[in-house]
Scaffold this motif. Sequence first.
Motif, PDB file in Angstrom:
ATOM      1  N   THR A 214      22.886  51.802  49.665  1.00  0.00           N
ATOM      2  CA  THR A 214      21.970  51.787  50.814  1.00  0.00           C
ATOM      3  C   THR A 214      20.582  51.364  50.384  1.00  0.00           C
ATOM      4  OG1 THR A 214      23.214  53.620  51.752  1.00  0.00           O
ATOM      5  CG2 THR A 214      21.058  53.170  52.718  1.00  0.00           C
ATOM      6  N   LYS A 215      20.139  51.910  49.253  1.00  0.00           N
ATOM      7  CA  LYS A 215      18.793  51.595  48.796  1.00  0.00           C
ATOM      8  C   LYS A 215      18.615  50.093  48.552  1.00  0.00           C
ATOM      9  CE  LYS A 215      15.429  52.182  45.151  1.00  0.00           C
ATOM     10  NZ  LYS A 215      14.984  52.909  43.954  1.00  0.00           N
ATOM     11  N   TYR A 216      19.600  49.479  47.897  1.00  0.00           N
ATOM     12  CA  TYR A 216      19.418  48.085  47.498  1.00  0.00           C
ATOM     13  C   TYR A 216      19.963  47.070  48.497  1.00  0.00           C
ATOM     14  CZ  TYR A 216      17.984  50.073  43.098  1.00  0.00           C
ATOM     15  OH  TYR A 216      17.322  50.783  42.153  1.00  0.00           O
ATOM     16  N   LEU A 217      20.939  47.488  49.288  1.00  0.00           N
ATOM     17  CA  LEU A 217      21.609  46.493  50.138  1.00  0.00           C
ATOM     18  C   LEU A 217      21.599  46.841  51.618  1.00  0.00           C
ATOM     19  CD1 LEU A 217      24.667  45.882  47.783  1.00  0.00           C
ATOM     20  CD2 LEU A 217      22.664  44.421  48.029  1.00  0.00           C
ATOM     21  N   GLY A 218      21.104  48.003  51.959  1.00  0.00           N
ATOM     22  CA  GLY A 218      21.080  48.379  53.368  1.00  0.00           C
ATOM     23  C   GLY A 218      22.265  49.249  53.751  1.00  0.00           C
ATOM     24  N   ARG A 219      22.289  49.636  55.005  1.00  0.00           N
ATOM     25  CA  ARG A 219      23.297  50.607  55.439  1.00  0.00           C
ATOM     26  C   ARG A 219      24.671  49.991  55.631  1.00  0.00           C
ATOM     27  NH1 ARG A 219      19.815  54.656  59.409  1.00  0.00           N
ATOM     28  NH2 ARG A 219      18.484  55.418  57.700  1.00  0.00           N
ATOM     29  N   THR A 220      24.712  48.686  55.878  1.00  0.00           N
ATOM     30  CA  THR A 220      26.007  48.007  55.956  1.00  0.00           C
ATOM     31  C   THR A 220      26.041  46.886  54.922  1.00  0.00           C
ATOM     32  OG1 THR A 220      26.183  48.473  58.322  1.00  0.00           O
ATOM     33  CG2 THR A 220      27.616  46.775  57.436  1.00  0.00           C
ATOM     34  N   LEU A 221      27.046  46.938  54.050  1.00  0.00           N
ATOM     35  CA  LEU A 221      27.201  45.917  53.017  1.00  0.00           C
ATOM     36  C   LEU A 221      28.118  44.829  53.528  1.00  0.00           C
ATOM     37  CD1 LEU A 221      28.367  48.352  50.195  1.00  0.00           C
ATOM     38  CD2 LEU A 221      26.023  47.871  50.879  1.00  0.00           C
ATOM     39  N   ASP A 222      27.978  43.643  52.967  1.00  0.00           N
ATOM     40  CA  ASP A 222      28.968  42.615  53.274  1.00  0.00           C
ATOM     41  C   ASP A 222      30.268  42.943  52.554  1.00  0.00           C
ATOM     42  OD1 ASP A 222      27.642  40.595  54.956  1.00  0.00           O
ATOM     43  OD2 ASP A 222      26.266  40.442  53.265  1.00  0.00           O
ATOM     44  N   ILE A 223      30.143  43.183  51.258  1.00  0.00           N
ATOM     45  CA  ILE A 223      31.337  43.368  50.437  1.00  0.00           C
ATOM     46  C   ILE A 223      31.172  44.585  49.539  1.00  0.00           C
ATOM     47  CG2 ILE A 223      32.707  42.384  48.546  1.00  0.00           C
ATOM     48  CD1 ILE A 223      31.989  39.614  49.645  1.00  0.00           C
ATOM     49  N   HIS A 224      32.234  45.379  49.472  1.00  0.00           N
ATOM     50  CA  HIS A 224      32.270  46.466  48.500  1.00  0.00           C
ATOM     51  C   HIS A 224      33.547  46.297  47.688  1.00  0.00           C
ATOM     52  CE1 HIS A 224      31.092  50.812  47.541  1.00  0.00           C
ATOM     53  NE2 HIS A 224      31.978  50.427  46.649  1.00  0.00           N
ATOM     54  N   GLY A 225      33.422  46.371  46.382  1.00  0.00           N
ATOM     55  CA  GLY A 225      34.592  46.115  45.553  1.00  0.00           C
ATOM     56  C   GLY A 225      34.799  47.150  44.462  1.00  0.00           C
ATOM     57  N   GLY A 226      35.912  46.988  43.781  1.00  0.00           N
ATOM     58  CA  GLY A 226      36.246  47.865  42.665  1.00  0.00           C
ATOM     59  C   GLY A 226      37.733  47.776  42.359  1.00  0.00           C
ATOM     60  N   GLY A 227      38.182  48.559  41.422  1.00  0.00           N
ATOM     61  CA  GLY A 227      39.603  48.605  41.077  1.00  0.00           C
ATOM     62  C   GLY A 227      40.397  49.301  42.171  1.00  0.00           C
ATOM     63  N   LYS A 228      41.667  48.951  42.259  1.00  0.00           N
ATOM     64  CA  LYS A 228      42.550  49.532  43.273  1.00  0.00           C
ATOM     65  C   LYS A 228      42.558  51.059  43.244  1.00  0.00           C
ATOM     66  CE  LYS A 228      46.553  46.979  44.900  1.00  0.00           C
ATOM     67  NZ  LYS A 228      46.531  45.556  44.637  1.00  0.00           N
ATOM     68  N   ASP A 229      42.448  51.598  42.068  1.00  0.00           N
ATOM     69  CA  ASP A 229      42.518  53.052  41.922  1.00  0.00           C
ATOM     70  C   ASP A 229      41.357  53.763  42.611  1.00  0.00           C
ATOM     71  OD1 ASP A 229      40.945  51.681  40.124  1.00  0.00           O
ATOM     72  OD2 ASP A 229      40.956  53.310  38.694  1.00  0.00           O
ATOM     73  N   LEU A 230      40.324  53.014  42.938  1.00  0.00           N
ATOM     74  CA  LEU A 230      39.160  53.655  43.543  1.00  0.00           C
ATOM     75  C   LEU A 230      39.302  53.818  45.047  1.00  0.00           C
ATOM     76  CD1 LEU A 230      36.297  51.899  41.551  1.00  0.00           C
ATOM     77  CD2 LEU A 230      37.283  54.151  41.173  1.00  0.00           C
ATOM     78  N   ILE A 231      40.336  53.195  45.627  1.00  0.00           N
ATOM     79  CA  ILE A 231      40.491  53.245  47.081  1.00  0.00           C
ATOM     80  C   ILE A 231      40.509  54.699  47.546  1.00  0.00           C
ATOM     81  CG2 ILE A 231      42.028  52.717  49.009  1.00  0.00           C
ATOM     82  CD1 ILE A 231      42.964  50.246  47.407  1.00  0.00           C
ATOM     83  N   PHE A 232      41.334  55.479  46.885  1.00  0.00           N
ATOM     84  CA  PHE A 232      41.349  56.907  47.195  1.00  0.00           C
ATOM     85  C   PHE A 232      41.189  57.709  45.915  1.00  0.00           C
ATOM     86  CE2 PHE A 232      42.857  61.074  48.142  1.00  0.00           C
ATOM     87  CZ  PHE A 232      42.418  61.285  49.431  1.00  0.00           C
ATOM     88  N   PRO A 233      40.324  58.681  45.880  1.00  0.00           N
ATOM     89  CA  PRO A 233      39.467  59.103  46.986  1.00  0.00           C
ATOM     90  C   PRO A 233      38.078  58.448  46.999  1.00  0.00           C
ATOM     91  CG  PRO A 233      39.310  60.688  45.218  1.00  0.00           C
ATOM     92  CD  PRO A 233      40.238  59.596  44.742  1.00  0.00           C
ATOM     93  N   HIS A 234      37.713  57.748  45.924  1.00  0.00           N
ATOM     94  CA  HIS A 234      36.310  57.370  45.766  1.00  0.00           C
ATOM     95  C   HIS A 234      35.755  56.574  46.952  1.00  0.00           C
ATOM     96  CE1 HIS A 234      32.544  56.645  43.827  1.00  0.00           C
ATOM     97  NE2 HIS A 234      32.739  55.351  43.708  1.00  0.00           N
ATOM     98  N   HIS A 235      36.396  55.473  47.282  1.00  0.00           N
ATOM     99  CA  HIS A 235      35.847  54.639  48.355  1.00  0.00           C
ATOM    100  C   HIS A 235      36.020  55.278  49.725  1.00  0.00           C
ATOM    101  CE1 HIS A 235      35.966  50.854  45.594  1.00  0.00           C
ATOM    102  NE2 HIS A 235      34.930  51.626  45.379  1.00  0.00           N
ATOM    103  N   GLU A 236      37.085  55.999  49.885  1.00  0.00           N
ATOM    104  CA  GLU A 236      37.275  56.747  51.136  1.00  0.00           C
ATOM    105  C   GLU A 236      36.103  57.708  51.323  1.00  0.00           C
ATOM    106  OE1 GLU A 236      38.962  56.535  54.202  1.00  0.00           O
ATOM    107  OE2 GLU A 236      40.708  56.279  52.920  1.00  0.00           O
ATOM    108  N   ASN A 237      35.716  58.352  50.260  1.00  0.00           N
ATOM    109  CA  ASN A 237      34.622  59.311  50.334  1.00  0.00           C
ATOM    110  C   ASN A 237      33.270  58.641  50.537  1.00  0.00           C
ATOM    111  OD1 ASN A 237      36.572  61.197  49.977  1.00  0.00           O
ATOM    112  ND2 ASN A 237      35.991  61.782  47.894  1.00  0.00           N
ATOM    113  N   GLU A 238      33.119  57.476  49.934  1.00  0.00           N
ATOM    114  CA  GLU A 238      31.865  56.750  50.154  1.00  0.00           C
ATOM    115  C   GLU A 238      31.711  56.401  51.632  1.00  0.00           C
ATOM    116  OE1 GLU A 238      30.810  53.393  47.712  1.00  0.00           O
ATOM    117  OE2 GLU A 238      32.082  54.126  46.107  1.00  0.00           O
TER     118      GLU A 238
END
Length: 481
Positions: A214-238
């Motif tokens: 949020t600080k660097y890119l705003g409240r809505t990002l165009d793209i968020h990425g990472g390894g598949k393993d981060l889908i749950f729970p990390h990205h779900e929680n984000e």
Amino acid sequence: MTIRIYNTLSKRKEPFEPIEAGKVRMYVCGPTVYDSCHLGHARSAVVFDVIARYFKAMGFDLIYVRNFTDIDDKIINRANQLGVDSRALAEKFIGEFHEDMDALNVERPTIEPKATDHIDPIIRLIEKLIEKGIAYLVDGDVFYSVDQFEEYGKLSGRKLKDMEAGARVEIDRRKHNSFDFALWKSAKPGEPAWNSPWGKGRPGWHIECSAMSTKYLGRTLDIHGGGKDLIFPHHENEIAQSEGAFGKPFARYWIHNGFININQEKMSKSLGNFMTVKEILKSYHPESVRLFLLSNHYRSPIDFNEKAIGEASVSLDKIYALLERLEEKFGLNSDSCDHPENDTFKEKFFQAMDDDFNTALGIGILFDLVRNTNRLMDENKDMISPEIKKMILSYRTQILEMGDILGILYESPKSYFDRKKNQSLQETSTDAALIEKMVKEREKARRQKDWATADQIRKTLIEMNIILEDRPEGTVWKVCN
RNA sequence: GGCGGCAUAGCCAAGUGGUAAGGCAGCGGUCUGCAAAACCGUUAUUCACCAGUUCGAAUCUGGUUGCCGCCUCCA
């Protein structure tokens, strides 16, 4: 052409439409710095590096943020084990990460924020969630209440009631729902801690990404990425944190890269079969590693084994051999480029990249072009007309442009092959001067048409893993892969 | 138990409705004193299996089998 991206959120490919025309705001989850990085980190970094390079090549103004998680249970535990300060430990591995990624030709993101430098925005975000009644305080810990976020599970396609709560983990009885997760953890004695409205403590794992993106890119990002393993729970929680706090979509496109297996087996610390980047770079050229990583689609699993990386290495040789051939013929220095006249190959390559960053297809096109260039050279051995020369130089430029997107072909052919030679000669403790001497002897024998001696020398060299090429200009020796 | 993915030649791997990219390995050829490199030709009438939709399917639908991942820290 529009770039199409497979979006984990919708489970389909979608045309990429940035929030602001011509701009891309991308956030990728970086490593938790408690150990040396392995091939898996390299894959994620290389994949998103290529994506970043492609956006830039397409003329987008890209802001790419990749964080360092520098405070976390694993870091604390490791630091305690080693009897060192957790901050010093994190700094050490941040340094190593940079070394490894630089070696792999991974460009630095625009911003590389660290969690510990963003405690204030993290605290403010948690306060906001508490105000909104989405987070609650228990004994100095703050938890996120997943029941307050109706869409919880939308990224990973799970429903709270379908998941077997605590199937493999002991439930913290203080939580309202077992899937509630910590936003703030109270400090135990001796742990690194920061002051907060809830007492001394440190941020939970997921909150830093919400706060920093949020600080660097705003409240809505165009793209968020990472390894598949981060889908749950990390990205779900984000998503739960950011959308809970701001009531806006957190990211429009979610990109996740697949895993690496080692000899068909999942690479993991517990199996002890993980390969560190440093280990691989001892035996293989960094660009071979990149070519290997990019030869499968980024979402597919990829199996690391000697044969596969060896093939990538042979393929890379083939491209450099062509570049060397062109350099010898036309005396090009590494950065001389004519503008492509006929850039159909490049266009095809870009089309492949447009289709969800299909580097595997793109590499196929690159080899097609390499073959075509070699053919033109073969067909015009004696005399190259200005038109043919122009075409060949255009092909060369296109090869280098594709290489630029893939992050390969940055060396001069000479230094590439010299480096390989030296590496291999060192491994086998062979003396280059001896080889040169034998090659000279053989050339002398050949001039005298003493084929028996010449062939004997060549045979001996093959046993030393040295292969000869008798070219019109003279004999060249190379190391076998 | 819940969710998801994958199955294409000897191997690796693209290909999401129009008749199978590319790489490695192999074989035949051009070139070469012979090789190597490079190039040319060749190597899947067929895309795990069964049924269906369609003028047409590796590509869509349903089912079967096999492999894998996530649900716990993980790139």
